[in-house]
Design a protein around this motif. Sequence first.
Motif, PDB file in Angstrom:
ATOM      1  N   ALA A   1      35.111  62.389  58.483  1.00 49.05           N
ATOM      2  CA  ALA A   1      33.983  63.129  59.052  1.00 49.05           C
ATOM      3  C   ALA A   1      34.303  64.616  59.160  1.00 49.05           C
ATOM      4  CB  ALA A   1      33.639  62.561  60.428  1.00 49.05           C
ATOM      5  N   ASN A   2      35.551  64.976  58.890  1.00 49.09           N
ATOM      6  CA  ASN A   2      36.002  66.360  58.983  1.00 49.09           C
ATOM      7  C   ASN A   2      35.302  67.204  57.911  1.00 49.09           C
ATOM      8  OD1 ASN A   2      37.520  68.775  58.742  1.00 49.09           O
ATOM      9  ND2 ASN A   2      39.347  67.762  59.496  1.00 49.09           N
ATOM     10  N   PRO A   3      34.672  68.310  58.293  1.00 52.10           N
ATOM     11  CA  PRO A   3      33.968  69.124  57.291  1.00 52.10           C
ATOM     12  C   PRO A   3      34.888  69.812  56.282  1.00 52.10           C
ATOM     13  CG  PRO A   3      33.955  70.208  59.434  1.00 52.10           C
ATOM     14  CD  PRO A   3      34.531  68.840  59.643  1.00 52.10           C
ATOM     15  N   PHE A   4      36.179  69.876  56.566  1.00 52.30           N
ATOM     16  CA  PHE A   4      37.121  70.489  55.632  1.00 52.30           C
ATOM     17  C   PHE A   4      37.628  69.489  54.588  1.00 52.30           C
ATOM     18  CE2 PHE A   4      37.440  73.301  59.312  1.00 52.30           C
ATOM     19  CZ  PHE A   4      37.241  74.522  58.686  1.00 52.30           C
ATOM     20  N   VAL A   5      37.324  68.208  54.761  1.00 50.07           N
ATOM     21  CA  VAL A   5      37.874  67.164  53.897  1.00 50.07           C
ATOM     22  C   VAL A   5      36.783  66.570  53.010  1.00 50.07           C
ATOM     23  CG1 VAL A   5      39.091  64.958  53.824  1.00 50.07           C
ATOM     24  CG2 VAL A   5      39.644  66.633  55.596  1.00 50.07           C
ATOM     25  N   THR A   6      37.076  66.529  51.715  1.00 51.67           N
ATOM     26  CA  THR A   6      36.190  65.916  50.731  1.00 51.67           C
ATOM     27  C   THR A   6      36.926  64.744  50.102  1.00 51.67           C
ATOM     28  OG1 THR A   6      35.273  68.083  50.211  1.00 51.67           O
ATOM     29  CG2 THR A   6      34.884  66.345  48.611  1.00 51.67           C
ATOM     30  N   LEU A   7      36.204  63.671  49.841  1.00 50.96           N
ATOM     31  CA  LEU A   7      36.772  62.525  49.158  1.00 50.96           C
ATOM     32  C   LEU A   7      36.257  62.523  47.724  1.00 50.96           C
ATOM     33  CD1 LEU A   7      38.389  59.861  49.250  1.00 50.96           C
ATOM     34  CD2 LEU A   7      36.277  58.726  49.965  1.00 50.96           C
ATOM     35  N   LYS A   8      37.152  62.555  46.773  1.00 48.57           N
ATOM     36  CA  LYS A   8      36.803  62.481  45.349  1.00 48.57           C
ATOM     37  C   LYS A   8      37.280  61.146  44.831  1.00 48.57           C
ATOM     38  CE  LYS A   8      35.637  63.575  41.175  1.00 48.57           C
ATOM     39  NZ  LYS A   8      34.247  63.542  40.778  1.00 48.57           N
ATOM     40  N   VAL A   9      36.330  60.256  44.496  1.00 46.22           N
ATOM     41  CA  VAL A   9      36.661  58.946  43.951  1.00 46.22           C
ATOM     42  C   VAL A   9      36.524  59.043  42.437  1.00 46.22           C
ATOM     43  CG1 VAL A   9      36.077  56.495  43.902  1.00 46.22           C
ATOM     44  CG2 VAL A   9      35.871  57.782  46.040  1.00 46.22           C
ATOM     45  N   VAL A  10      37.624  58.778  41.747  1.00 41.41           N
ATOM     46  CA  VAL A  10      37.653  58.847  40.292  1.00 41.41           C
ATOM     47  C   VAL A  10      37.511  57.434  39.728  1.00 41.41           C
ATOM     48  CG1 VAL A  10      39.037  60.957  40.260  1.00 41.41           C
ATOM     49  CG2 VAL A  10      40.177  58.740  40.217  1.00 41.41           C
ATOM     50  N   PRO A  11      37.173  57.313  38.445  1.00 39.64           N
ATOM     51  CA  PRO A  11      37.045  55.973  37.848  1.00 39.64           C
ATOM     52  C   PRO A  11      38.367  55.208  37.910  1.00 39.64           C
ATOM     53  CG  PRO A  11      36.142  57.651  36.383  1.00 39.64           C
ATOM     54  CD  PRO A  11      36.836  58.365  37.500  1.00 39.64           C
ATOM     55  N   ASP A  12      38.235  53.865  37.908  1.00 36.49           N
ATOM     56  CA  ASP A  12      39.437  53.028  37.839  1.00 36.49           C
ATOM     57  C   ASP A  12      40.146  53.280  36.526  1.00 36.49           C
ATOM     58  OD1 ASP A  12      39.250  51.774  40.284  1.00 36.49           O
ATOM     59  OD2 ASP A  12      38.021  50.134  39.521  1.00 36.49           O
ATOM     60  N   GLY A  13      41.433  53.127  36.558  1.00 37.62           N
ATOM     61  CA  GLY A  13      42.216  53.295  35.348  1.00 37.62           C
ATOM     62  C   GLY A  13      43.504  54.014  35.650  1.00 37.62           C
ATOM     63  N   PRO A  14      44.487  53.839  34.785  1.00 40.12           N
ATOM     64  CA  PRO A  14      45.780  54.472  35.030  1.00 40.12           C
ATOM     65  C   PRO A  14      45.679  55.985  34.972  1.00 40.12           C
ATOM     66  CG  PRO A  14      45.750  53.385  32.882  1.00 40.12           C
ATOM     67  CD  PRO A  14      44.475  53.046  33.563  1.00 40.12           C
ATOM     68  N   ASP A  15      46.225  56.619  35.980  1.00 42.83           N
ATOM     69  CA  ASP A  15      46.370  58.074  36.029  1.00 42.83           C
ATOM     70  C   ASP A  15      45.053  58.847  36.089  1.00 42.83           C
ATOM     71  OD1 ASP A  15      49.156  57.763  35.935  1.00 42.83           O
ATOM     72  OD2 ASP A  15      49.127  57.724  33.743  1.00 42.83           O
TER      73      ASP A  15
END
Length: 151
Positions: free
Chosen positions: A40-54
């Motif tokens: 909920a912190n306004p300084f923090v963003t969550l970036k979810v990338v596609p599944d897969g190695p690396d």
Amino acid sequence: MTTLYIDADACPVKAEAERVATRLRVPMVLVCNGGIRPSANPFVTLKVVPDGPDEADKWIAAECGAGDVVVTSDIPLADRCLKAGAQVIQPNGEVLTLANIGGRLATRDLMQDLRAADPFLQGKGGGFGKAERAQFLQSLDRVMAAAMRAV
């Protein structure tokens, strides 16, 4: 502007990094394949990338640059980030640089070869407690201050 990137899937110091980012008012990006609750912190963003190695590594390496700080225990990712101009710190507080990354890559490759030759060879990973978290916080403060001065 300095951004703090966290290779978040197995990072044990996300909460400590968030406290530092909030205190310094620096954006922080948690990069993962999923399974991490957004902050909920306004300084923090969550970036979810596609599944897969690396996939998380690829995204961080493409986004980071001079003036940024990356927290990762992944040595090849650290090498790519350093070459992009970012500063890199491991969760145990060790700061990686262009001067020491070559040796770390060589050690990693050697250990990978040894494990491939002997599947019963196990690492001697120690615990991760208060002392390691304190070391990380001290190192992160120092690295963030240097990165913010450089921008």
